[in-house]
Design a protein around this motif. Structure first.
Motif, PDB file in Angstrom:
ATOM      1  N   THR A 189      11.707   0.252  -7.112  1.00  0.00           N
ATOM      2  CA  THR A 189      11.843  -0.380  -8.426  1.00  0.00           C
ATOM      3  C   THR A 189      13.272  -0.250  -8.961  1.00  0.00           C
ATOM      4  OG1 THR A 189      10.622   1.603  -9.062  1.00  0.00           O
ATOM      5  CG2 THR A 189       9.503  -0.487  -9.344  1.00  0.00           C
ATOM      6  N   LEU A 225       1.644  -7.954   1.475  1.00  0.00           N
ATOM      7  CA  LEU A 225       2.179  -8.036   0.115  1.00  0.00           C
ATOM      8  C   LEU A 225       3.096  -9.246  -0.058  1.00  0.00           C
ATOM      9  CD1 LEU A 225       2.989  -4.262  -0.648  1.00  0.00           C
ATOM     10  CD2 LEU A 225       1.277  -5.674  -1.787  1.00  0.00           C
ATOM     11  N   SER A 237       3.184   5.261  -4.200  1.00  0.00           N
ATOM     12  CA  SER A 237       3.665   4.539  -5.388  1.00  0.00           C
ATOM     13  C   SER A 237       4.695   3.475  -5.085  1.00  0.00           C
ATOM     14  CB  SER A 237       4.325   5.525  -6.369  1.00  0.00           C
ATOM     15  OG  SER A 237       3.417   6.407  -6.893  1.00  0.00           O
ATOM     16  N   LEU A 261       5.761  -5.158  -4.483  1.00  0.00           N
ATOM     17  CA  LEU A 261       5.141  -6.415  -4.934  1.00  0.00           C
ATOM     18  C   LEU A 261       5.975  -7.047  -6.049  1.00  0.00           C
ATOM     19  CD1 LEU A 261       2.690  -8.312  -4.663  1.00  0.00           C
ATOM     20  CD2 LEU A 261       1.525  -6.905  -6.363  1.00  0.00           C
ATOM     21  N   ASP A 262       6.465  -6.237  -6.980  1.00  0.00           N
ATOM     22  CA  ASP A 262       7.342  -6.751  -8.051  1.00  0.00           C
ATOM     23  C   ASP A 262       8.550  -7.456  -7.447  1.00  0.00           C
ATOM     24  OD1 ASP A 262       5.864  -5.860 -10.141  1.00  0.00           O
ATOM     25  OD2 ASP A 262       7.244  -4.281 -10.791  1.00  0.00           O
ATOM     26  N   MET A 281       4.189   0.661  -3.050  1.00  0.00           N
ATOM     27  CA  MET A 281       3.661  -0.687  -2.763  1.00  0.00           C
ATOM     28  C   MET A 281       3.720  -1.607  -3.974  1.00  0.00           C
ATOM     29  SD  MET A 281       0.439   0.019  -0.207  1.00  0.00           S
ATOM     30  CE  MET A 281      -0.611   0.768  -1.385  1.00  0.00           C
ATOM     31  N   THR A 282       3.389  -1.083  -5.145  1.00  0.00           N
ATOM     32  CA  THR A 282       3.380  -1.950  -6.333  1.00  0.00           C
ATOM     33  C   THR A 282       4.807  -2.383  -6.686  1.00  0.00           C
ATOM     34  OG1 THR A 282       3.183   0.125  -7.531  1.00  0.00           O
ATOM     35  CG2 THR A 282       1.223  -1.261  -7.438  1.00  0.00           C
ATOM     36  N   GLY A 283       5.777  -1.484  -6.485  1.00  0.00           N
ATOM     37  CA  GLY A 283       7.177  -1.845  -6.749  1.00  0.00           C
ATOM     38  C   GLY A 283       7.636  -2.929  -5.779  1.00  0.00           C
ATOM     39  N   THR A 294       2.901   4.471   0.272  1.00  0.00           N
ATOM     40  CA  THR A 294       1.516   4.143  -0.109  1.00  0.00           C
ATOM     41  C   THR A 294       1.128   4.828  -1.418  1.00  0.00           C
ATOM     42  OG1 THR A 294       0.827   5.772   1.535  1.00  0.00           O
ATOM     43  CG2 THR A 294       0.485   3.470   2.091  1.00  0.00           C
TER      44      THR A 294
END
Ligand code: SF4
Length: 534
Positions: free
Chosen positions: A405, A476, A430, A436-437, A432-434, A428
């Motif tokens: 991020t 992703l 924290s 995706l952003d 993966m979501t970053g 895995t």
């Protein structure tokens, strides 16, 4: 009665098993890791079918434990203090849903930051969530805190936070065990809407939680974890929380001459505090971590009573306590042991010889040498040691997942190249979501996943990423051609540099998976293979 020599972490684990635990959910993090490892190794836990696999992160661990509690079973989520930040969403809301089967969250704090980014005190989270807390003073209390905590949780229908610190987690003492208790039967909550936090229900549940506060405090006044001991010298009273009580008593092997209030359950027992304040000329507050209780007792104005502690400098404001710091605060002579032997030298942390991250950083550094420095955003794991000599390879390390991020934010600001370095387990946890952003906005970043196929820093626990990284990245949305896999070895140095260079100049999200097993886990698996072949 059976007696065992146990670490504080192990006492918690054994205490939970003997208290009828059905499942532990955790992400490894020093100093909490050994709780789950002990349960994984425990024959009794295996025979009782206690669930003990690692979770992807502390939030998923918290939520899974809440799910098990929903089903009426006794469940525990374990984490280090900064892990509670990750779990905070589920943790605070679990205070509102309440618990069905006993639910304990163990947070292991690390004052003095032996292996952490900060020394936050988890008791603030317990107060924030408005739930009861237990802070054991020694290993025996840590063991006892589990059965007591599960009973307390079921009595009030609320989660309970058990807070320990590094020194208790990682030191051993003899512990007397009780007769084990059976696990709860599967039972759904009587109120079918208790766990549905729609605003109208959440408001009702919140009122109910507020209504329980007086009961929590009453329980605390009667708690075996809180006690008031008279002393003849009332010029000073001492309030000692958790392990600080141990440090105090080490200074007074024949008994403390001052009145002592030992606190190990919160909300703090108001009447007991009132008693010591009334009985003594002044009071010294000893607590490992932040001035949590001291601030509450002082209040805002800080003028009516002589309160000594971390805020007036009687005790240092930062860092963990020990018996010598307590002795100094009491104006006693500090007993020093023998001087340190010359042979004992400080040993700065470093990557193990042959660690795969060494080759990854050597290649990355050489590629970046042609460019300005200040562009590598890193994360938390063994590879964070890349910040040190001789690599000086990373520029940031903030929290789990922040590498991706932060690289995205810097790329959004126009920085080129923006590189994120993250481990497989952290990815895995924290990352993966970053990612995706970054994919959604096609931010031009290169993510180097240093895949040592384990959670190396905490001792080689199974990584949730194992065997799945390429599929996750492609799933992703990273273009297949820009998910590259290399093997960080000296012989591949030139090829790996070429791959890094190509992906740095790709104007979108690219991922380079640097895959080679951690030397330490490799050694262990080879040893086990050899033994199996005998
Ligand atoms: S434990 Fe494994 S990953 Fe960590 S420094 Fe050592 S070899 Fe590298």
């Amino acid at each position: 009665m059976k007696r065992m020599l146990l670490l504080g972490d192990e006492a918690i684990a054994q205490g939970a098993i003997d208290a009828g635990l059905s499942g532990v959910y955790a992400y490894p993090g020093t100093p909490s890791t050994e709780i789950t490892e002990y349960i994984q190794r425990s024959k009794a836990a295996r025979e009782r079918g206690v669930h003990s696999d690692w979770s992807a992160n502390e939030k998923t661990a918290m939520e899974a434990a809440l799910g098990m509690s929903y089903a009426g079973k006794r469940a525990m989520a374990c984490m280090k203090h900064v892990g509670l930040n990750v779990a905070a969403d589920g943790f605070i809301n679990a205070g509102i849903t309440g618990a069905n089967g006993g639910l304990i969250v163990v947070a292991a704090d690390d004052p003095s930051m032996h292996s952490s980014q900060n020394e936050q005190d988890s008791r603030f989270y317990g107060k924030f969530a408005l739930i009861p807390m237990i802070e054991p003073a020694d290993q025996q209390e840590a063991y006892h805190a589990m059965s007591y905590g599960f009973d307390l949780s079921e009595k009030f229908g609320t989660p309970v936070l058990v807070r320990i610190t590094t020194r208790l987690a990682h030191s051993r003492s003899g512990v007397e065990l009780r007769e084990p208790r059976d696990a709860n039967a599967l039972t759904l909550p009587q109120d079918k809407r208790q766990f549905v936090l729609l605003p109208s229900i959440a408001r009702r549940n919140y009122q109910s939680l507020l209504g329980k506060q007086a009961g929590f405090e009453e329980d605390s006044e009667q708690s075996p974890f809180n006690s008031y001991t008279e002393g003849p010298d009332r010029t000073l009273g001492i309030i000692a929380c958790g392990i600080a009580h141990n440090y105090l008593m080490e200074n007074f092997q024949d008994g403390c001459p001052h009145p002592v209030l030992k606190i190990g359950q919160y909300p703090a027992p108001r009447n007991m505090i009132r008693t010591i304040l009334k009985s003594c000329d002044k009071v010294l507050i000893l607590e490992d971590g932040a001035p949590f209780l001291e601030e509450q007792i002082r209040g805002l104005l800080d003028e009516s009573y002589a309160i000594l502690g971390r805020l007036d400098g009687t005790v240092p404001r930062a860092g963990e306590l020990n018996p010598n710091i307590v002795a100094t605060a009491l104006g006693r002579t500090v007993e020093t042991g023998k001087p340190k032997a010359e042979i004992v030298k400080p040993r700065p942390p470093e990557l193990c010889p042959g660690c795969p991250h060494i080759d990854s950083y050597n290649a990355l550094n050489e590629v970046l040498r042609e460019l300005e420095p200040g562009r590598v955003f890193s994360d938390i794991g063994c590879y964070t040691l890349g910040a040190l000599e001789p690599f000086n390879a990373i520029n940031t390390c903030v929290d789990m997942g922040a590498s991706i991020t932060m690289a995205k934010g810097a790329a959004d600001a126009g920085l080129f190249p923006a590189v994120a370095v993250i481990g497989d387990s952290t990815f895995t946890h924290s990352g993966m979501t970053g990612l995706l952003d970054a994919i959604i906005e096609n931010s031009p970043i290169t993510v180097m996943i240093v895949d040592n196929e384990t959670t190396g820093m905490t001792g080689g626990q199974t990584s949730s990423a194992r065997g799945k990284l390429e599929d996750i990245c492609i799933g992703l949305g990273v273009p297949k051609d820009h998910v590259r896999v290399v093997e960080p070895l000296k012989k591949n140095h030139d090829d790996n540099m070429r791959v890094i260079k190509e992906e740095l100049y790709y104007e979108g999200v690219s991922v380079i998976i640097e895959r080679r097993e951690c030397i330490q886990t490799l050694k262990i698996s080879k040893m086990l293979e050899k033994e199996a072949a005998k």
